[in-house]
Motif scaffolding. Structure first.
Motif, PDB file in Angstrom:
ATOM      1  N   ILE A  71      -1.081  -1.402   8.281  1.00 20.54           N
ATOM      2  CA  ILE A  71      -2.483  -1.300   7.760  1.00 20.54           C
ATOM      3  C   ILE A  71      -2.678  -2.162   6.727  1.00 20.54           C
ATOM      4  O   ILE A  71      -1.942  -2.185   5.668  1.00 20.54           O
ATOM      5  N   LEU A  72      -3.955  -2.841   6.650  1.00 18.86           N
ATOM      6  CA  LEU A  72      -4.226  -3.516   5.467  1.00 18.86           C
ATOM      7  C   LEU A  72      -5.679  -2.910   4.968  1.00 18.86           C
ATOM      8  O   LEU A  72      -6.701  -2.998   5.648  1.00 18.86           O
ATOM      9  N   LEU A  73      -5.411  -2.105   3.894  1.00 20.31           N
ATOM     10  CA  LEU A  73      -6.841  -1.394   3.396  1.00 20.31           C
ATOM     11  C   LEU A  73      -7.412  -2.159   2.216  1.00 20.31           C
ATOM     12  O   LEU A  73      -6.932  -2.429   1.266  1.00 20.31           O
ATOM     13  N   ASP A 129       2.774   6.721  10.612  1.00 20.93           N
ATOM     14  CA  ASP A 129       3.919   5.711  10.646  1.00 20.93           C
ATOM     15  C   ASP A 129       3.825   4.578  10.180  1.00 20.93           C
ATOM     16  O   ASP A 129       4.801   3.869   9.569  1.00 20.93           O
ATOM     17  N   ALA A 130       2.513   3.934  10.347  1.00 21.61           N
ATOM     18  CA  ALA A 130       2.309   2.409  10.146  1.00 21.61           C
ATOM     19  C   ALA A 130       2.053   2.121   8.304  1.00 21.61           C
ATOM     20  O   ALA A 130       1.371   3.071   7.725  1.00 21.61           O
ATOM     21  N   PRO A 131       2.845   1.173   7.799  1.00 23.73           N
ATOM     22  CA  PRO A 131       3.049   1.265   6.352  1.00 23.73           C
ATOM     23  C   PRO A 131       1.659   0.692   5.901  1.00 23.73           C
ATOM     24  O   PRO A 131       0.986  -0.048   6.556  1.00 23.73           O
ATOM     25  N   VAL A 132       1.313   1.124   4.847  1.00 22.58           N
ATOM     26  CA  VAL A 132      -0.081   0.734   4.370  1.00 22.58           C
ATOM     27  C   VAL A 132      -0.005  -0.254   2.873  1.00 22.58           C
ATOM     28  O   VAL A 132       0.858  -0.253   2.308  1.00 22.58           O
ATOM     29  N   THR A 133      -0.760  -1.321   3.154  1.00 24.94           N
ATOM     30  CA  THR A 133      -1.196  -2.060   1.735  1.00 24.94           C
ATOM     31  C   THR A 133      -2.429  -2.044   1.502  1.00 24.94           C
ATOM     32  O   THR A 133      -3.324  -2.376   2.281  1.00 24.94           O
ATOM     33  N   ASP A 168       3.486   5.853  -1.990  1.00 21.60           N
ATOM     34  CA  ASP A 168       3.881   5.777  -0.453  1.00 21.60           C
ATOM     35  C   ASP A 168       2.960   4.639   0.124  1.00 21.60           C
ATOM     36  O   ASP A 168       3.051   4.682   1.238  1.00 21.60           O
ATOM     37  N   VAL A 169       2.296   3.680  -0.721  1.00 23.82           N
ATOM     38  CA  VAL A 169       1.767   2.568  -0.360  1.00 23.82           C
ATOM     39  C   VAL A 169       1.892   1.376  -1.274  1.00 23.82           C
ATOM     40  O   VAL A 169       2.441   1.512  -2.140  1.00 23.82           O
ATOM     41  N   ALA A 170       2.026   0.379  -0.694  1.00 29.05           N
ATOM     42  CA  ALA A 170       1.957  -1.117  -1.297  1.00 29.05           C
ATOM     43  C   ALA A 170       0.544  -1.655  -1.976  1.00 29.05           C
ATOM     44  O   ALA A 170      -0.231  -1.133  -1.377  1.00 29.05           O
ATOM     45  N   THR A 171       0.575  -2.265  -2.890  1.00 30.70           N
ATOM     46  CA  THR A 171      -0.830  -2.763  -3.453  1.00 30.70           C
ATOM     47  C   THR A 171      -0.837  -4.134  -3.521  1.00 30.70           C
ATOM     48  O   THR A 171       0.540  -4.821  -4.073  1.00 30.70           O
ATOM     49  N   VAL A 172      -1.696  -4.649  -3.603  1.00 33.99           N
ATOM     50  CA  VAL A 172      -1.821  -6.179  -4.181  1.00 33.99           C
ATOM     51  C   VAL A 172      -3.235  -6.290  -4.841  1.00 33.99           C
ATOM     52  O   VAL A 172      -4.321  -6.097  -4.301  1.00 33.99           O
ATOM     53  N   ALA A 173      -3.141  -6.376  -6.183  1.00 31.61           N
ATOM     54  CA  ALA A 173      -4.246  -6.774  -6.986  1.00 31.61           C
ATOM     55  C   ALA A 173      -4.491  -8.335  -7.134  1.00 31.61           C
ATOM     56  O   ALA A 173      -3.487  -8.719  -7.797  1.00 31.61           O
ATOM     57  N   SER A 174      -5.624  -8.755  -6.955  1.00 29.98           N
ATOM     58  CA  SER A 174      -5.926 -10.172  -7.055  1.00 29.98           C
ATOM     59  C   SER A 174      -7.248 -10.500  -7.541  1.00 29.98           C
ATOM     60  O   SER A 174      -8.333 -10.139  -7.124  1.00 29.98           O
ATOM     61  N   SER A 175      -7.512 -11.574  -8.226  1.00 32.78           N
ATOM     62  CA  SER A 175      -8.985 -11.850  -8.566  1.00 32.78           C
ATOM     63  C   SER A 175      -9.274 -13.233  -7.784  1.00 32.78           C
ATOM     64  O   SER A 175     -10.271 -13.649  -7.773  1.00 32.78           O
ATOM     65  N   ASP A 176      -8.236 -13.854  -7.210  1.00 30.07           N
ATOM     66  CA  ASP A 176      -8.315 -14.875  -6.362  1.00 30.07           C
ATOM     67  C   ASP A 176      -7.747 -15.018  -5.008  1.00 30.07           C
ATOM     68  O   ASP A 176      -6.501 -14.730  -4.967  1.00 30.07           O
ATOM     69  N   TRP A 177      -8.423 -14.790  -3.917  1.00 26.70           N
ATOM     70  CA  TRP A 177      -8.093 -14.548  -2.630  1.00 26.70           C
ATOM     71  C   TRP A 177      -7.475 -15.665  -1.989  1.00 26.70           C
ATOM     72  O   TRP A 177      -7.199 -15.213  -0.648  1.00 26.70           O
ATOM     73  N   THR A 178      -7.482 -16.799  -2.579  1.00 30.94           N
ATOM     74  CA  THR A 178      -7.077 -17.717  -1.879  1.00 30.94           C
ATOM     75  C   THR A 178      -5.239 -17.612  -1.874  1.00 30.94           C
ATOM     76  O   THR A 178      -4.697 -17.858  -0.865  1.00 30.94           O
ATOM     77  N   LEU A 179      -5.034 -17.268  -3.099  1.00 35.14           N
ATOM     78  CA  LEU A 179      -3.395 -16.855  -3.265  1.00 35.14           C
ATOM     79  C   LEU A 179      -3.394 -15.528  -2.958  1.00 35.14           C
ATOM     80  O   LEU A 179      -2.362 -15.214  -2.264  1.00 35.14           O
ATOM     81  N   GLY A 180      -4.366 -14.523  -3.117  1.00 34.74           N
ATOM     82  CA  GLY A 180      -4.141 -13.137  -2.948  1.00 34.74           C
ATOM     83  C   GLY A 180      -3.965 -12.699  -1.415  1.00 34.74           C
ATOM     84  O   GLY A 180      -3.182 -11.890  -1.105  1.00 34.74           O
ATOM     85  N   THR A 201       3.218  -9.339   1.735  1.00 33.39           N
ATOM     86  CA  THR A 201       3.598  -7.896   1.470  1.00 33.39           C
ATOM     87  C   THR A 201       3.638  -7.079   2.547  1.00 33.39           C
ATOM     88  O   THR A 201       4.493  -5.992   2.649  1.00 33.39           O
ATOM     89  N   VAL A 202       2.636  -7.083   3.638  1.00 33.15           N
ATOM     90  CA  VAL A 202       2.980  -6.528   5.056  1.00 33.15           C
ATOM     91  C   VAL A 202       4.213  -6.650   5.613  1.00 33.15           C
ATOM     92  O   VAL A 202       4.692  -5.515   5.869  1.00 33.15           O
ATOM     93  N   SER A 203       4.743  -7.985   5.487  1.00 34.92           N
ATOM     94  CA  SER A 203       5.854  -8.037   6.084  1.00 34.92           C
ATOM     95  C   SER A 203       7.150  -7.181   5.330  1.00 34.92           C
ATOM     96  O   SER A 203       7.917  -6.637   5.829  1.00 34.92           O
ATOM     97  N   GLU A 204       7.048  -7.163   3.914  1.00 33.41           N
ATOM     98  CA  GLU A 204       7.839  -6.319   3.285  1.00 33.41           C
ATOM     99  C   GLU A 204       7.725  -4.969   3.399  1.00 33.41           C
ATOM    100  O   GLU A 204       8.878  -4.188   3.469  1.00 33.41           O
TER     101      GLU A 204
END
Length: 292
Positions: free
Chosen positions: A208-210, A229-233, A249-261, A268-271
């Motif tokens: 899941i990408l939230l 069961d599905a891991p969440v980012t 229990d979830v991963a997070t990605v904080a980004s100001s630039d979504w070209t890189l983010g 991160t989903v793969s991790e």
């Protein structure tokens, strides 16, 4: 006559002030009158010019970096998520450009976008709170493995089960079978008709990408999705990744630039599929990409 003299004196004074300003702009008189203050002004002006030059430089470097990421993304992400069913979920208030950036990167990693879903406009509308409470009571008996009477939590689980057709980790398989194979579809139809959900529900969810939006709704979704069961980012702007969503229990990605983010998020989903739940800040790059 007196008024005419007053206007003449005022005009003359204004011209004198202007002339003084012009003369003070440079030359010996400026140095004599301002002394060290003039030197400080010169120093400040030079510092401002230097800072502007650095800002222009940084902007140029950022544009170059963004172009590099765009060009190399297909190579960086290749085969990170082969055949993986990823559901992209937009919380209320989630930026559309973040959703679009993620959806453009997932195929580069070999992922199958299993569904793109969002909470509807009525999800956290104060005017519909009584209706949502009544609906939560109605759908609670159709949920599997959920033991709560809180309307917001009930509807969040209804959204998860409707969007993915799954049951919480550890749910009794007998209960799942008894609920019927169309349980998720029925829940999704109810939520969609109530303007609480929109998009194409998935038949399978490996991850899941939230995309974070308004704080309370994002936190309720993160809490609900984390029970399956599905891991969440959870991804979003730095200000949108709060203590409520930056959980163990979830991963997070904080980004100001979504070209890189967006590249970081897909990596991160793969991790998360390997059992790692990292928390990446602005500009962080997962080691799995092999670059800094």
């Amino acid at each position: 006559m007196s008024d005419a003299r007053t206007r003449l004196v005022s005009t003359a004074a204004g011209i004198a002030v202007l002339a003084t300003g012009v003369v003070l702009g440079s030359g010996p008189l400026r140095a004599a009158l301002l002394g060290e203050t003039g030197d400080r002004i010169d120093t400040l002006e030079a510092e401002v010019a230097s800072q502007q030059e650095r800002a222009d430089d940084a902007e140029t470097r950022a544009a170059t970096a963004a172009g590099y990421v765009d060009t190399t993304a297909p190579t960086l992400l290749i085969d990170l998520l082969p055949g993986t069913a990823v559901v992209v979920v937009a919380a209320p208030g989630a930026p559309a450009d973040v959703v679009e950036a993620l959806e453009s990167r997932l195929p580069l990693a070999g992922a199958e976008e299993a569904g793109a879903v969002a909470l509807g406009d009525a999800w956290d509308d104060d005017a519909t709170s009584e209706f949502r409470a009544a609906l939560a009571e109605q759908v609670s008996s159709s949920l599997v493995g959920v033991d709560t009477a809180d309307p917001a939590a009930v509807l969040a689980h209804a959204f998860v089960q409707g969007a993915t057709g799954t049951a919480p980790t550890g749910a009794d398989r007998g209960d799942v079978g008894d609920a019927g194979t169309d349980r998720g579809a029925v829940l999704w139809d109810l939520l969609a008709q109530a303007d609480l959900a929109e998009g194409d529900a998935a038949t399978r969810a490996d991850a899941i990408l939230l995309v974070a939006g308004r704080k309370d709704a994002t936190a309720a979704l993160a809490d609900a999705f984390a029970a399956y069961d599905a891991p969440v980012t959870v991804v979003g702007a730095p200000a949108a990744i709060t203590a409520q969503t930056r959980r163990d229990d979830v991963a997070t990605v904080a980004s100001s630039d979504w070209t890189l983010g967006s590249v970081t998020a897909v990596a991160t989903v793969s991790e998360t599929l390997a059992g790692i739940l990292p928390h990446y800040g602005d500009g962080d790059v997962p080691a799995v990409l092999g670059v800094s």
